[in-house]
Motif scaffolding. Structure first.
Motif, PDB file in Angstrom:
ATOM      1  N   GLY A  33      -7.004  20.656  -6.495  1.00 15.54           N
ATOM      2  CA  GLY A  33      -5.683  20.217  -6.063  1.00 15.54           C
ATOM      3  C   GLY A  33      -4.591  21.496  -5.993  1.00 15.54           C
ATOM      4  N   ARG A  34      -4.805  22.398  -6.836  1.00 16.97           N
ATOM      5  CA  ARG A  34      -3.783  23.623  -6.990  1.00 16.97           C
ATOM      6  C   ARG A  34      -3.341  24.047  -5.714  1.00 16.97           C
ATOM      7  NH1 ARG A  34      -4.275  21.554 -11.160  1.00 16.97           N
ATOM      8  NH2 ARG A  34      -4.499  22.633 -13.304  1.00 16.97           N
ATOM      9  N   GLY A  35      -2.125  24.224  -5.423  1.00 16.21           N
ATOM     10  CA  GLY A  35      -1.327  24.676  -4.225  1.00 16.21           C
ATOM     11  C   GLY A  35      -1.094  23.482  -3.254  1.00 16.21           C
ATOM     12  N   MET A  36      -1.426  22.403  -3.748  1.00 11.92           N
ATOM     13  CA  MET A  36      -0.897  21.192  -2.788  1.00 11.92           C
ATOM     14  C   MET A  36       0.367  20.707  -3.382  1.00 11.92           C
ATOM     15  SD  MET A  36      -4.433  19.018  -2.761  1.00 11.92           S
ATOM     16  CE  MET A  36      -6.069  19.856  -1.985  1.00 11.92           C
ATOM     17  N   GLY A  37       1.162  20.057  -2.468  1.00 12.50           N
ATOM     18  CA  GLY A  37       2.220  19.113  -2.626  1.00 12.50           C
ATOM     19  C   GLY A  37       2.069  18.010  -2.108  1.00 12.50           C
ATOM     20  N   ALA A  38       2.706  16.998  -2.598  1.00 13.53           N
ATOM     21  CA  ALA A  38       2.600  15.596  -2.105  1.00 13.53           C
ATOM     22  C   ALA A  38       3.713  14.994  -1.612  1.00 13.53           C
ATOM     23  CB  ALA A  38       2.074  14.661  -3.152  1.00 13.53           C
ATOM     24  N   LYS A  39       3.667  14.003  -0.748  1.00 10.52           N
ATOM     25  CA  LYS A  39       4.559  13.008  -0.282  1.00 10.52           C
ATOM     26  C   LYS A  39       4.265  11.682  -0.191  1.00 10.52           C
ATOM     27  CE  LYS A  39       7.115  16.253   2.562  1.00 10.52           C
ATOM     28  NZ  LYS A  39       8.017  16.733   3.764  1.00 10.52           N
ATOM     29  N   LEU A  40       4.897  10.702  -0.693  1.00 11.16           N
ATOM     30  CA  LEU A  40       4.557   9.312  -1.023  1.00 11.16           C
ATOM     31  C   LEU A  40       5.386   8.484   0.074  1.00 11.16           C
ATOM     32  CD1 LEU A  40       4.158   9.303  -4.789  1.00 11.16           C
ATOM     33  CD2 LEU A  40       2.585  10.155  -3.172  1.00 11.16           C
ATOM     34  N   VAL A  41       4.763   7.443   0.524  1.00 12.25           N
ATOM     35  CA  VAL A  41       5.412   6.392   1.431  1.00 12.25           C
ATOM     36  C   VAL A  41       4.794   5.002   1.061  1.00 12.25           C
ATOM     37  CG1 VAL A  41       5.967   5.737   3.793  1.00 12.25           C
ATOM     38  CG2 VAL A  41       5.857   8.222   3.271  1.00 12.25           C
TER      39      VAL A  41
ATOM     40  N   ILE B 276       0.264  18.313  -9.269  1.00 12.09           N
ATOM     41  CA  ILE B 276       0.608  18.100  -7.915  1.00 12.09           C
ATOM     42  C   ILE B 276       2.072  17.664  -7.953  1.00 12.09           C
ATOM     43  CG2 ILE B 276      -0.085  17.273  -5.519  1.00 12.09           C
ATOM     44  CD1 ILE B 276      -3.025  17.356  -6.295  1.00 12.09           C
ATOM     45  N   ALA B 277       2.906  18.284  -7.364  1.00 13.41           N
ATOM     46  CA  ALA B 277       4.168  17.883  -7.466  1.00 13.41           C
ATOM     47  C   ALA B 277       4.739  17.065  -6.040  1.00 13.41           C
ATOM     48  CB  ALA B 277       5.416  19.081  -7.161  1.00 13.41           C
ATOM     49  N   VAL B 278       5.474  15.907  -6.257  1.00 14.04           N
ATOM     50  CA  VAL B 278       5.746  15.251  -5.259  1.00 14.04           C
ATOM     51  C   VAL B 278       6.959  15.915  -4.560  1.00 14.04           C
ATOM     52  CG1 VAL B 278       6.628  12.732  -4.541  1.00 14.04           C
ATOM     53  CG2 VAL B 278       4.740  13.162  -6.456  1.00 14.04           C
ATOM     54  N   ALA B 279       7.088  16.142  -3.471  1.00 15.27           N
ATOM     55  CA  ALA B 279       7.904  17.065  -2.711  1.00 15.27           C
ATOM     56  C   ALA B 279       9.050  15.733  -1.816  1.00 15.27           C
ATOM     57  CB  ALA B 279       7.328  17.919  -1.729  1.00 15.27           C
ATOM     58  N   GLY B 280       8.518  14.786  -1.763  1.00 21.78           N
ATOM     59  CA  GLY B 280       9.357  13.698  -1.032  1.00 21.78           C
ATOM     60  C   GLY B 280       8.849  12.276  -1.066  1.00 21.78           C
ATOM     61  N   GLU B 281       9.471  11.210  -1.041  1.00 21.95           N
ATOM     62  CA  GLU B 281       9.215   9.978  -1.142  1.00 21.95           C
ATOM     63  C   GLU B 281       9.979   8.976  -0.344  1.00 21.95           C
ATOM     64  OE1 GLU B 281      10.233   8.257  -5.387  1.00 21.95           O
ATOM     65  OE2 GLU B 281       8.691   9.733  -5.486  1.00 21.95           O
TER      66      GLU B 281
ATOM     67  N   CYS C 113       0.714  -1.265  -0.020  1.00 23.89           N
ATOM     68  CA  CYS C 113      -0.024   0.048   0.029  1.00 23.89           C
ATOM     69  C   CYS C 113       0.834   1.255   0.026  1.00 23.89           C
ATOM     70  CB  CYS C 113      -0.869   0.072   1.266  1.00 23.89           C
ATOM     71  SG  CYS C 113      -2.152  -1.387   1.329  1.00 23.89           S
ATOM     72  N   VAL C 114       0.180   2.452  -0.511  1.00 24.65           N
ATOM     73  CA  VAL C 114       0.920   3.554  -0.540  1.00 24.65           C
ATOM     74  C   VAL C 114       0.369   4.563   0.139  1.00 24.65           C
ATOM     75  CG1 VAL C 114       1.822   5.496  -1.982  1.00 24.65           C
ATOM     76  CG2 VAL C 114       2.195   3.083  -2.691  1.00 24.65           C
ATOM     77  N   ALA C 115       0.965   5.431   1.383  1.00 22.64           N
ATOM     78  CA  ALA C 115       0.385   6.537   2.008  1.00 22.64           C
ATOM     79  C   ALA C 115       0.384   7.706   1.009  1.00 22.64           C
ATOM     80  CB  ALA C 115       0.839   6.751   3.230  1.00 22.64           C
ATOM     81  N   VAL C 116      -0.472   8.269   0.676  1.00 21.62           N
ATOM     82  CA  VAL C 116      -0.275   9.751  -0.070  1.00 21.62           C
ATOM     83  C   VAL C 116      -0.748  10.738   0.750  1.00 21.62           C
ATOM     84  CG1 VAL C 116      -1.439  11.075  -2.038  1.00 21.62           C
ATOM     85  CG2 VAL C 116      -1.442   8.601  -1.957  1.00 21.62           C
TER      86      VAL C 116
END
Length: 162
Positions: free
Chosen positions: A87-95, A126-131, A29-32
């Motif tokens: 979703g504009r203005g949001m950033g994402a991190k994935l784990v 939506i840019a992925v800022a970290g993973e 599974c992935v946490a968004v």
């Protein structure tokens, strides 16, 4: 301040600084994690599978179970807390997205989840800022609302931030 535990196929969001969003035992599974710093809102989604096309009834009942239905559902909840609908203005991190029980990578669920989520986020711009993705270990994720801090805890491997 409160804690919101997010189970498999679930999602939640908060605009209350100091609230904690948490999900346990991410394997394939992935946490968004979506964060809108301007609105002060953080959200967490626990995706189990990439595509709702395999079970439309389940996607209606539990949209967070699938990447393609879960991300829009999370954005919708975050919109109610003051974020933009697109979703504009949001950033994402994935784990997550590991290969825990599929050592021969026969099904590649973790990799398929990663690819579907990244593609969908790219379409939304939506840019992925970290993973912290892949591998063969389970992870627990904690998000502190208002801080942007995402902490990953992994049994036998320690704890780190992304």
């Amino acid at each position: 301040m409160g804690d919101l535990i997010v189970g498999i196929g679930e999602f939640g969001a908060s605009a209350t600084p100091g609230d904690v969003l948490k999900t346990y035992a991410l394997g394939s599974c992935v946490a968004v994690i979506l964060v809108d710093r301007n609105a002060g809102v953080s959200g967490l989604l626990h995706v189990a599978l990439p595509d709702s096309g395999i079970n439309r009834a389940k996607a209606r009942a539990l949209p967070g179970y699938f990447a393609d239905s879960g991300i829009p559902a999370l954005i919708s909840v975050m919109r109610e807390l003051g974020c933009q609908a697109n979703g504009r203005g949001m950033g994402a991190k994935l784990v997550g997205g590991a290969s825990i029980l599929d050592h021969n990578e026969l099904f590649n669920i973790g990799k398929r989840n990663q690819a579907a989520i990244k593609q969908y986020l790219q379409e939304l711009r939506i840019a992925v800022a970290g993973e912290d993705l892949g591998g063969n270990h389970s992870r627990t994720v904690t998000v502190v609302v208002g801080s942007g801090i995402v902490t990953v805890n992994c049994p036998g491997r320690g704890q780190w931030q992304i």
